[in-house]
Motif scaffolding. Structure first.
Motif, PDB file in Angstrom:
ATOM      1  N   ASP A 138      -8.813  -3.352  -6.948  1.00 26.16           N
ATOM      2  CA  ASP A 138      -8.109  -4.079  -5.891  1.00 26.16           C
ATOM      3  C   ASP A 138      -6.943  -3.289  -5.314  1.00 26.16           C
ATOM      4  N   LEU A 139      -6.736  -2.066  -5.785  1.00 20.18           N
ATOM      5  CA  LEU A 139      -5.586  -1.267  -5.364  1.00 20.18           C
ATOM      6  C   LEU A 139      -5.963  -0.319  -4.226  1.00 20.18           C
ATOM      7  N   THR A 140      -5.010  -0.085  -3.343  1.00 13.10           N
ATOM      8  CA  THR A 140      -5.224   0.807  -2.200  1.00 13.10           C
ATOM      9  C   THR A 140      -4.132   1.866  -2.181  1.00 13.10           C
ATOM     10  N   LEU A 141      -4.530   3.090  -1.890  1.00 13.84           N
ATOM     11  CA  LEU A 141      -3.597   4.204  -1.719  1.00 13.84           C
ATOM     12  C   LEU A 141      -3.947   4.888  -0.408  1.00 13.84           C
ATOM     13  N   LEU A 142      -2.984   4.990   0.493  1.00 10.99           N
ATOM     14  CA  LEU A 142      -3.228   5.586   1.800  1.00 10.99           C
ATOM     15  C   LEU A 142      -2.728   7.023   1.805  1.00 10.99           C
ATOM     16  N   ILE A 143      -3.630   7.956   2.107  1.00  6.69           N
ATOM     17  CA  ILE A 143      -3.309   9.384   2.174  1.00  6.69           C
ATOM     18  C   ILE A 143      -3.264   9.789   3.643  1.00  6.69           C
ATOM     19  N   VAL A 144      -2.137  10.346   4.058  1.00  4.45           N
ATOM     20  CA  VAL A 144      -1.961  10.769   5.443  1.00  4.45           C
ATOM     21  C   VAL A 144      -1.769  12.280   5.463  1.00  4.45           C
ATOM     22  N   GLU A 145      -2.652  12.959   6.198  1.00  7.74           N
ATOM     23  CA  GLU A 145      -2.550  14.421   6.273  1.00  7.74           C
ATOM     24  C   GLU A 145      -1.506  14.801   7.311  1.00  7.74           C
ATOM     25  N   VAL A 185       0.847  -1.180   0.000  1.00  3.83           N
ATOM     26  CA  VAL A 185       0.000   0.000   0.000  1.00  3.83           C
ATOM     27  C   VAL A 185       0.888   1.237   0.000  1.00  3.83           C
ATOM     28  N   PRO A 186       0.937   1.986  -1.101  1.00  6.82           N
ATOM     29  CA  PRO A 186       1.690   3.237  -1.105  1.00  6.82           C
ATOM     30  C   PRO A 186       1.091   4.228  -0.112  1.00  6.82           C
ATOM     31  N   VAL A 187       1.949   4.964   0.566  1.00  6.93           N
ATOM     32  CA  VAL A 187       1.518   5.964   1.538  1.00  6.93           C
ATOM     33  C   VAL A 187       2.034   7.330   1.093  1.00  6.93           C
ATOM     34  N   LEU A 188       1.137   8.300   1.010  1.00  9.30           N
ATOM     35  CA  LEU A 188       1.510   9.655   0.647  1.00  9.30           C
ATOM     36  C   LEU A 188       1.194  10.588   1.802  1.00  9.30           C
ATOM     37  N   ASN A 189       2.172  11.398   2.188  1.00  5.19           N
ATOM     38  CA  ASN A 189       1.952  12.450   3.180  1.00  5.19           C
ATOM     39  C   ASN A 189       1.592  13.727   2.445  1.00  5.19           C
ATOM     40  N   LEU A 192      -9.587  11.610 -10.073  1.00  8.28           N
ATOM     41  CA  LEU A 192      -9.443  11.724 -11.522  1.00  8.28           C
ATOM     42  C   LEU A 192      -8.842  10.465 -12.119  1.00  8.28           C
ATOM     43  N   PHE A 193      -8.166   9.670 -11.306  1.00 11.09           N
ATOM     44  CA  PHE A 193      -7.609   8.394 -11.753  1.00 11.09           C
ATOM     45  C   PHE A 193      -8.537   7.225 -11.439  1.00 11.09           C
ATOM     46  N   GLY A 194      -9.656   7.497 -10.771  1.00 15.66           N
ATOM     47  CA  GLY A 194     -10.603   6.436 -10.447  1.00 15.66           C
ATOM     48  C   GLY A 194     -10.599   5.994  -9.002  1.00 15.66           C
ATOM     49  N   TYR A 195      -9.784   6.625  -8.140  1.00 18.78           N
ATOM     50  CA  TYR A 195      -9.761   6.261  -6.726  1.00 18.78           C
ATOM     51  C   TYR A 195     -10.979   6.849  -6.012  1.00 18.78           C
ATOM     52  N   THR A 196     -11.522   6.106  -5.074  1.00 18.50           N
ATOM     53  CA  THR A 196     -12.636   6.595  -4.259  1.00 18.50           C
ATOM     54  C   THR A 196     -12.342   6.297  -2.797  1.00 18.50           C
ATOM     55  N   GLY A 197     -12.952   7.068  -1.923  1.00 16.62           N
ATOM     56  CA  GLY A 197     -12.761   6.887  -0.485  1.00 16.62           C
ATOM     57  C   GLY A 197     -12.980   8.197   0.233  1.00 16.62           C
ATOM     58  N   ARG A 198     -12.926   8.159   1.560  1.00 18.00           N
ATOM     59  CA  ARG A 198     -13.115   9.382   2.330  1.00 18.00           C
ATOM     60  C   ARG A 198     -12.161   9.391   3.513  1.00 18.00           C
ATOM     61  N   ARG A 199     -11.953  10.571   4.053  1.00 19.87           N
ATOM     62  CA  ARG A 199     -11.019  10.715   5.169  1.00 19.87           C
ATOM     63  C   ARG A 199     -11.627  10.182   6.452  1.00 19.87           C
ATOM     64  N   GLY A 200     -10.835   9.427   7.196  1.00 25.18           N
ATOM     65  CA  GLY A 200     -11.277   8.895   8.467  1.00 25.18           C
ATOM     66  C   GLY A 200     -11.043   9.864   9.600  1.00 25.18           C
ATOM     67  N   GLU A 201     -11.479   9.495  10.789  1.00 21.62           N
ATOM     68  CA  GLU A 201     -11.329  10.369  11.952  1.00 21.62           C
ATOM     69  C   GLU A 201      -9.870  10.582  12.334  1.00 21.62           C
ATOM     70  N   ASP A 202      -8.995   9.664  11.930  1.00 21.72           N
ATOM     71  CA  ASP A 202      -7.571   9.813  12.251  1.00 21.72           C
ATOM     72  C   ASP A 202      -6.842  10.697  11.246  1.00 21.72           C
ATOM     73  N   ARG A 250      -6.518  10.112   8.105  1.00 22.24           N
ATOM     74  CA  ARG A 250      -6.010   9.342   6.988  1.00 22.24           C
ATOM     75  C   ARG A 250      -7.151   8.979   6.035  1.00 22.24           C
ATOM     76  N   SER A 251      -6.834   8.892   4.755  1.00 16.33           N
ATOM     77  CA  SER A 251      -7.814   8.499   3.748  1.00 16.33           C
ATOM     78  C   SER A 251      -7.329   7.225   3.078  1.00 16.33           C
ATOM     79  N   CYS A 252      -8.147   6.209   3.112  1.00 16.16           N
ATOM     80  CA  CYS A 252      -7.841   4.948   2.440  1.00 16.16           C
ATOM     81  C   CYS A 252      -8.600   4.952   1.121  1.00 16.16           C
ATOM     82  N   LEU A 253      -7.900   5.224   0.042  1.00 14.53           N
ATOM     83  CA  LEU A 253      -8.518   5.323  -1.269  1.00 14.53           C
ATOM     84  C   LEU A 253      -8.385   3.993  -1.995  1.00 14.53           C
ATOM     85  N   ARG A 254      -9.466   3.589  -2.698  1.00 15.67           N
ATOM     86  CA  ARG A 254      -9.457   2.324  -3.412  1.00 15.67           C
ATOM     87  C   ARG A 254      -9.773   2.538  -4.883  1.00 15.67           C
ATOM     88  N   CYS A 255      -9.114   1.761  -5.716  1.00 15.98           N
ATOM     89  CA  CYS A 255      -9.412   1.714  -7.146  1.00 15.98           C
ATOM     90  C   CYS A 255      -9.334   0.246  -7.549  1.00 15.98           C
TER      91      CYS A 255
END
Length: 209
Positions: A45-52, A9-13, A26-36, A38-43
């Motif tokens: 079977d792929l996952t991209l973790l966004i950390v604010e 799972v790639p992690v982006l700060n 715009l690339f097809g990822y969907t998801g929403r930011r959690g209470e922590d 962080r956003s776990c985006l899915r496209c």
């Protein structure tokens, strides 16, 4: 059971998780930011973790199913795209992370006409030009509701039965952004012609014994 790494799972700060989410959509990822934060985006079977937090430089290399459509979405949203060596395209997300994208290895490029338009769109326009019934002007219009005075050249439809005629420019844009839209070519080889060819003809009908 297979041993070793099961997934990665790639992690982006990033500085703004919401802005990052809109960009990667715009690339097809969907998801929403959690209470922590962080956003776990899915496209698929792929996952991209966004950390604010404090952004850290990173590079992502993405294989996309349609380079031209992806480029069009990015440019329309205000993200410039450049051609990189090797056939890849290069852009940047709102935090300056480098995003490279290209077709998967072994997938041929779609055929296009000399004007850069995909062959099916150009062929549909040629068929429509030989038929009557098209409105005088594009029915799609601009993104802010402004009317378009260009001639209607392509008919679009969707699975719900809605149709619209558009100029080539706005038809291209609609096909990219309206996922359920497709070309309604009316070239005599559609569903009606297919079903008609399957009808029983008198000379081939079975004769009761």
């Amino acid at each position: 059971m297979r041993s070793g790494v099961q997934a990665q799972v790639p992690v982006l700060n990033v500085g703004d998780a919401d802005a990052a989410g809109r960009f990667y959509a715009l690339f097809g990822y969907t998801g929403r930011r959690g209470e922590d934060g962080r956003s776990c985006l899915r496209c698929g079977d792929l996952t991209l973790l966004i950390v604010e937090g404090t952004p850290a430089p990173a590079t992502l290399y993405l294989h996309v199913d349609d380079v031209a459509a992806t480029t069009a979405r990015l440019v329309a949203a205000g993200h410039p795209v450049e051609n990189a060596p090797g056939g890849e395209c290069c852009t940047a997300d709102p935090d300056g992370n480098t995003i490279l994208f290209a077709r998967p290895p072994g997938v041929p490029a779609p055929k296009v006409e000399p004007d850069g338009r995909p062959v099916p769109v150009r062929r549909a326009a040629q068929v429509a030009a030989r038929r009557d019934g098209a409105p005088g002007h594009c029915q799609i219009g601009g993104p802010r509701g402004e009317p378009c005075t260009e001639p209607a050249e392509v008919k679009l439809a969707d699975s719900w039965g809605d149709t619209a005629w558009g100029c080539l420019t706005h038809a291209d844009e609609t096909l990219v952004n309206a996922r359920g839209a497709f070309l309604a070519t009316e070239d005599g080889t559609g569903l009606a012609a297919y079903l008609a060819a399957r009808q029983v003809r008198p000379e081939t009908a079975a004769v009761p014994g």
